[in-house]
Design an enzyme around this catalytic site. Sequence first.
Site, mmCIF file in Angstrom:
data_model
loop_
_atom_site.group_PDB
_atom_site.id
_atom_site.type_symbol
_atom_site.label_atom_id
_atom_site.label_comp_id
_atom_site.label_asym_id
_atom_site.label_seq_id
_atom_site.Cartn_x
_atom_site.Cartn_y
_atom_site.Cartn_z
ATOM 1 C CG HIS A 100 -1.724 -1.323 1.243
ATOM 2 N ND1 HIS A 100 -2.651 -1.746 0.312
ATOM 3 C CD2 HIS A 100 -1.602 -2.341 2.137
ATOM 4 C CE1 HIS A 100 -3.080 -2.949 0.632
ATOM 5 N NE2 HIS A 100 -2.462 -3.340 1.736
ATOM 6 C CD GLU A 137 -1.683 -3.669 5.232
ATOM 7 O OE1 GLU A 137 -1.178 -4.675 4.680
ATOM 8 O OE2 GLU A 137 -2.876 -3.345 5.094
ATOM 9 C CG HIS A 192 0.880 -6.878 2.530
ATOM 10 N ND1 HIS A 192 0.205 -5.787 2.053
ATOM 11 C CD2 HIS A 192 1.512 -7.426 1.463
ATOM 12 C CE1 HIS A 192 0.400 -5.680 0.754
ATOM 13 N NE2 HIS A 192 1.193 -6.664 0.364
ATOM 14 C CD GLU A 274 -1.319 -10.027 4.992
ATOM 15 O OE1 GLU A 274 -1.304 -9.153 5.893
ATOM 16 O OE2 GLU A 274 -1.763 -9.816 3.853
#
Length: 310
Positions: A100, A137, A192, A274
């Site tokens: 992101h 995030e 992430h 993650e």
Amino acid sequence: MSYAGPEFEPPRRPRRRPLTVALAALVPGALLGWVVYEGLGSATDDGRGGPESAAVRTPSATGDAKEPGPSPTEPATSAPAAPGSPGALKGKVVVIDPGHNPANFRHTAEINAKVNIGTGYKECDTTGTATNSGYTEAEFTLDVAHRMRTLLEKQGATVKLTQDGDRSYGPCIDERARIGNQAEADAVVSVHADGSGSGNRGFHVILPGAVNSGAADTRPIVGASRDLGERIAGRFVRATGSTPSNYVGDGTGIVTRKDLGGLNLSTVPKVFIECGNMRDTKDAAQLTSGAWRQKAAQGISEGIVSFLRG
């Protein structure tokens, strides 16, 4: 990343048995050997959230207590450098993909635009998730990426980031894959943090499934990507003390997906990690700690080093 895709089962209740017993019961064959050696130590994880299509994620109201806010002032040297002598990775190219972009929320039209991921079309990117206290995030992934870059460059690797907070939005998931491909990277890791429900805890590494459709053909990289992902997962356990996800991956910390453009379009070994669930207060307390983020960077980097050195 909150999971809504068809490849995932409903969240599982946390396992009560010791990790070693649970893993031994669940992990087949070669992966069991990896877990015992890598995950528990020797004698000494594009748009995301399920499918990439959920283009804007906002924290849902919960009854959880607020977790501590981020502590960016904590020292970035709380863990030793990744193993290997200076120059050990000379000639190797590593691409780090911080998930992101902190400014994505200002460009909803752009990040909602569809791009081709080989198997179909998905949104360019998402805003990512955030902790209950508002630590995003995108902030987390960029911080971990910077720490990883420092560790890997000390060993001579050429390290490239897909974005360094230097873009107004994105890049889109197809461009993120293209950056790694054009760099002819020896390894690509997309960093992430998840956005699942409270009580869902732990990390998981996402591997590319075998896809051969349109512009996507992951078959040449599936094996190497699995090797990279398993090494990262094992080193991540040792560096952070985290346990594999209790809601995906059957307790192995390993998940395979075919719906992520960042993996589908890659022509070089690539995985997602993650690092934890931002929507769980206990995981969030770790993710917002600078000292823990250094450990996370350490674990991921050690996995990359292990993969590159064979």
